[in-house]
Design a protein around this motif. Structure first.
Motif, short mmCIF file in Angstrom:
data_model
loop_
_atom_site.label_atom_id
_atom_site.label_comp_id
_atom_site.label_asym_id
_atom_site.label_seq_id
_atom_site.Cartn_x
_atom_site.Cartn_y
_atom_site.Cartn_z
N TYR A 1 0.81 -1.21 0.00
CA TYR A 1 0.00 0.00 0.00
C TYR A 1 0.85 1.27 0.00
O TYR A 1 0.45 2.29 -0.57
CB TYR A 1 -0.94 -0.01 1.21
CG TYR A 1 -1.94 1.11 1.17
CD1 TYR A 1 -2.97 1.11 0.24
CD2 TYR A 1 -1.83 2.19 2.04
CE1 TYR A 1 -3.87 2.16 0.17
CE2 TYR A 1 -2.73 3.24 1.99
CZ TYR A 1 -3.74 3.22 1.05
OH TYR A 1 -4.63 4.26 0.99
N THR B 1 10.70 -3.71 -6.16
CA THR B 1 11.00 -5.11 -5.83
C THR B 1 10.09 -5.62 -4.72
O THR B 1 9.87 -4.91 -3.72
CB THR B 1 12.47 -5.24 -5.38
OG1 THR B 1 13.32 -4.95 -6.48
CG2 THR B 1 12.78 -6.64 -4.87
N SER C 1 9.99 -0.28 2.21
CA SER C 1 8.63 0.00 2.69
C SER C 1 7.90 -1.33 2.93
O SER C 1 6.87 -1.61 2.34
CB SER C 1 7.89 0.87 1.68
OG SER C 1 8.03 0.36 0.38
N THR D 1 5.48 -3.40 9.21
CA THR D 1 5.95 -3.39 10.60
C THR D 1 4.73 -3.67 11.49
O THR D 1 4.18 -2.73 12.10
CB THR D 1 6.61 -2.05 10.99
OG1 THR D 1 5.83 -0.97 10.45
CG2 THR D 1 8.01 -1.95 10.47
N THR E 1 7.04 2.48 9.05
CA THR E 1 6.78 3.11 10.34
C THR E 1 7.39 2.24 11.44
O THR E 1 7.06 1.06 11.53
CB THR E 1 5.26 3.19 10.59
OG1 THR E 1 4.65 3.82 9.47
CG2 THR E 1 4.94 3.96 11.85
N1 LIG Z 1 -1.01 1.18 5.03
C1 LIG Z 1 -1.00 2.44 5.49
O1 LIG Z 1 -2.01 3.17 5.48
C2 LIG Z 1 0.28 3.04 6.01
C3 LIG Z 1 0.36 4.43 6.22
C4 LIG Z 1 1.57 4.99 6.64
C5 LIG Z 1 2.64 4.13 6.90
N2 LIG Z 1 2.52 2.78 6.72
C6 LIG Z 1 3.69 1.93 7.00
O2 LIG Z 1 4.31 1.59 5.75
C7 LIG Z 1 4.94 0.31 5.88
C8 LIG Z 1 4.46 -0.59 4.77
O3 LIG Z 1 3.07 -0.82 4.99
P1 LIG Z 1 2.11 -1.30 3.84
O4 LIG Z 1 0.73 -0.99 4.31
O5 LIG Z 1 2.59 -0.80 2.52
O6 LIG Z 1 2.35 -2.90 3.89
P2 LIG Z 1 1.82 -3.99 2.87
O7 LIG Z 1 1.63 -5.23 3.66
O8 LIG Z 1 0.67 -3.44 2.06
O9 LIG Z 1 3.03 -4.21 1.84
C9 LIG Z 1 4.29 -4.64 2.21
C10 LIG Z 1 4.92 -5.39 1.04
O10 LIG Z 1 6.27 -5.72 1.40
C11 LIG Z 1 6.58 -7.00 0.85
N3 LIG Z 1 7.75 -7.51 1.57
C12 LIG Z 1 7.84 -7.84 2.88
N4 LIG Z 1 9.09 -8.19 3.19
C13 LIG Z 1 9.83 -8.08 2.05
C14 LIG Z 1 11.19 -8.29 1.74
N5 LIG Z 1 12.07 -8.68 2.68
N6 LIG Z 1 11.61 -8.07 0.48
C15 LIG Z 1 10.73 -7.69 -0.49
N7 LIG Z 1 9.42 -7.46 -0.25
C16 LIG Z 1 8.98 -7.65 1.01
C17 LIG Z 1 5.29 -7.81 1.00
O11 LIG Z 1 5.25 -8.91 0.10
C18 LIG Z 1 4.23 -6.73 0.70
O12 LIG Z 1 3.86 -6.74 -0.67
C19 LIG Z 1 4.61 -0.21 7.29
O13 LIG Z 1 5.67 0.12 8.15
C20 LIG Z 1 3.37 0.60 7.65
O14 LIG Z 1 3.23 0.75 9.05
C21 LIG Z 1 1.38 2.22 6.26
#
Ligand SMILES: NC(=O)c1ccc[n+]([C@@H]2O[C@H](COP(=O)([O-])OP(=O)(O)OC[C@H]3O[C@@H](n4cnc5c(N)ncnc54)[C@H](O)[C@@H]3O)[C@@H](O)[C@H]2O)c1
Length: 159
Positions: free
Chosen positions: A9, A28, A77, A80, A116
């Protein structure tokens, strides 16, 4: 070139936004199905403005891969997840991704942690990885994303 690690996301729109503004970007993710979907020209979730941004980024040459790239800048990204009771995050995804980056990053690369994390996580869990790997040359940055879900594309552009 920028390699965005984790195309969920946060990571996918970040990668698309930079590519659509002329930065050479490879996104990636270790999820092969997700990468195949993106390479087939389809987005993986719905968000206002995302499909248009995706089309712009494709025109600008963005690439998607399951491989970490050799390049000058990495943006991590990955998730967490946190414990709702004690509010502590689990840094294992960030640690794993940063370790892999350090295996391929050339000298002087910039490693940005966009995930985060709780205060002190970088000093406790990420900076020691650089020391252990003898990679004091890598420049470490923590820039957590601040967007609000549902308004992602607008906020990425205007925040
Ligand atoms: N979702 C939100 O609204 C939001 C808002 C602000 C901050 N965040 C923060 O952003 C970060 C990412 O959140 P998100 O919602 O995008 O997560 P997500 O679960 O949507 O996506 C994370 C992606 O990372 C991939 N991944 C995990 N480990 C990996 C690795 N070692 N190598 C390659 N790919 C890997 C997963 O396959 C997944 O596609 C988190 O720390 C979250 O707290 C999220």
């Amino acid at each position: 070139m920028v390699n965005v690690i984790g195309l969920g996301y946060i990571g996918l729109p970040t990668a698309l936004m930079m590519a659509s503004h002329g930065v050479e970007v490879v996104g990636t993710d270790y999820n092969e199905e997700l990468v195949a979907t993106l390479n087939a020209g389809k987005t993986t979730f719905k968000e206002e403005g995302l499909d248009e941004l995706f089309a712009d980024a494709l025109k600008s040459g963005i690439k998607f891969s399951t491989d970490y790239q050799v390049c000058d800048t990495y943006i991590v990204s990955v998730p967490t997840p946190y414990d709702k009771l004690d509010k502590k995050i689990d840094p294992c995804y960030v640690v794993a991704a940063c370790k892999t980056v350090l295996e391929v990053a050339p000298e002087g690369a910039v490693l940005v942690v966009e995930s985060t994390v709780s205060p002190n996580t970088i000093d406790r869990f990420v900076r020691p990885l650089l020391t252990e790997a003898g990679r004091g040359d890598v420049r470490l940055v923590h820039a957590p994303e601040r967007i609000i879900p549902g308004n992602m594309v607008y906020e990425l552009l205007h925040n």
